[in-house]
Design a protein around this motif. Structure first.
Motif: not given
Length: 458
Positions: A89-97, A115-132
């Protein structure tokens, strides 16, 4: 037509007026996570090292228990991935390939919750944006990659999962040079050895090594179907079957398949979904092909420390990161670097094993009064699908699970007698430790300690 349109407008306006009142009066779902409080950078044993480029934050919901581990880098870094097993169960691994020779990765997120825990990866992405840290412009879009483990099923009595709130809290709590070994973060409710019926508590493990200016680190969340194997071939953690010979080793179990999985075994029925998700980080500059081969070599080596490894029931994923801070050291070729990191990874696997709970033994205790036993009786709700009914019959306590699932060894189709320990605690004899505590009024705590499950009396 005008009359029809007027009627429709009136109906829509009425619906809009009714919607807020309806939402305000809607009942809170019985298993809502809205009021859960993140516990940050806690649990396990601290591994410390000097690497300002790499910050780590962990978060957990103790009520699960379940959690998330966030690895944040000081700038975008080069990443690669190697995927094994039958259920990743992964997020964004195809891009790394795609193996672009461009640093793109801001963070790696490892999480429980399936599968429910996958939202943690995208949540960190939005935190990176929200925090500048990233702007959202085409050349500054935050990229976080991540993987999950399956930490549901018979091991716990609820379906709490690491969510956006928990992930962003862990991200913002990240600090350089500290990693929590054991039952912490994404490894908070990990388990190993179900292939042989071990059902041993596991966790996350990390290891670090520095040779001159070269820094390497390995991190892994071990939720493997196989057993964790010490360097001498012995079993690192397992609730052994009583029929096993004394001093049984992993080699003994593997050599005697399939019989070693049958005789005297009492495994939990149902599907097995297990996973080991890992990360290696090196500070030397590497090109994508080198980094990819490094990921493959180290991931392959993990079959020494986990046996069997990468089965159909596993979702094994390993991320490899080059922070590109130094040139390659003179005289160190890539296969040697891979062998070196493979050895560090075995250390990380072993560091994932927490201290196992002791098997309770019968003790002579004073009889408990009828008045006290009456306070223990009742229906204890653990989640919308598990309730445990405790009854007092003739001075003895019995427990029976009601709902969709049993509660560990407490069945739904028969009463289970509880054996007394002391100070309001009872246990159920068997291969797997099972302690029940009535110490807190109105609560039943199953397996008190770091893997506790708490039911509230209704």
């Amino acid at each position: 037509m005008l009359k029809v349109a007027t009627c429709l407008s009136a109906l829509l306006a009425g619906a809009m007026l009714l919607t807020p009142a309806f939402a305000a009066d809607a009942p809170v779902p019985p298993d809502s996570q809205a009021n859960l409080k993140p516990v940050l950078n806690a649990g396990g044993k601290a591994l410390t090292f000097d690497w300002p480029m790499l910050s780590i934050g962990t978060g957990e919901y103790s009520e699960g228990p379940t959690g998330v581990t966030v690895f944040r880098f000081g700038r975008k870094v080069l990443g690669a991935v190697d995927v094994r097993g039958g259920g990743p169960g992964t997020v964004n691994t195809e891009y790394l390939n795609l193996h672009y020779n461009v640093p793109e990765v801001n963070a790696v997120v490892l999480s429980g919750g399936s599968w429910y825990g996958l939202e943690t990866a995208t949540a960190v992405g939005t935190a990176l944006k929200d925090d500048g840290f990233n702007t959202g412009n085409w050349d500054s879009v935050a990229m976080s990659v991540g993987s999950i483990i399956y930490d549901y099923g018979p091991r716990r009595l609820n379906e709490i999962y690491p969510d956006k709130k928990l992930a962003q809290a862990a991200f913002r709590a990240a600090v350089p040079g500290i990693f929590r070994n054991g039952s912490a973060g994404a490894g908070r409710m990990a388990e190993t050895g179900d292939f042989f019926g071990c059902q041993a508590h596991s966790g996350q493990g990390g290891a670090f090594r520095q040779i001159g200016d070269l820094k390497i680190a390995a991190f892994t969340v071990v939720n493997a179907y196989g057993v964790v194997t010490n360097r001498d071939g012995t079993i690192a953690a397992c609730n052994n079957d009583p029929s096993w010979p004394k001093g049984v080793t992993v080699t003994d179990l593997m050599h005697n398949l399939p019989e070693s999985r049958k005789a005297g075994w009492d495994t939990i029925s149902g599907p097995k979904r297990n996973t080991t998700i890992s990360l290696i980080v090196v500070n030397q500059k590497m090109d994508p092909a080198e980094l990819q081969r490094l990921a493959v070599q180290v991931h392959t080596s993990m079959a020494r420390g986990i046996q069997p490894f990468a089965s159909m029931g596993d979702g094994d994923v390993l991320y490899a990161i080059s922070t590109g801070e130094i040139d390659a050291p003179d005289g160190l070729i890539n296969p040697e670097l891979g062998a070196l990191i493979s050895d560090v990874m075995w250390d990380a696997i072993l560091n994932s094993v927490p201290e196992q709970p002791a098997q309770p033994a019968p003790v002579a205790v004073a009889p408990v009064s009828e008045k006290t036993l009456k306070t223990y009786s009742g229906d204890y709700r653990f989640s919308s699908f598990v309730t445990v009914k405790v009854t007092n019959e003739g001075g003895k306590l019995y427990a029976q699970a009601t709902g969709q699932r049993k509660a560990f060894a407490i069945a739904t189709d028969a009463k289970t007698e509880l054996q007394p320990l002391d100070n309001g605690e009872y246990f159920v004899p068997g291969r797997y430790p099972l302690v029940l505590s009535f110490k807190t009024p109105g609560e039943l705590v199953i397996n008190p300690g770091q893997w506790r499950q708490t039911g509230k009396r209704q």
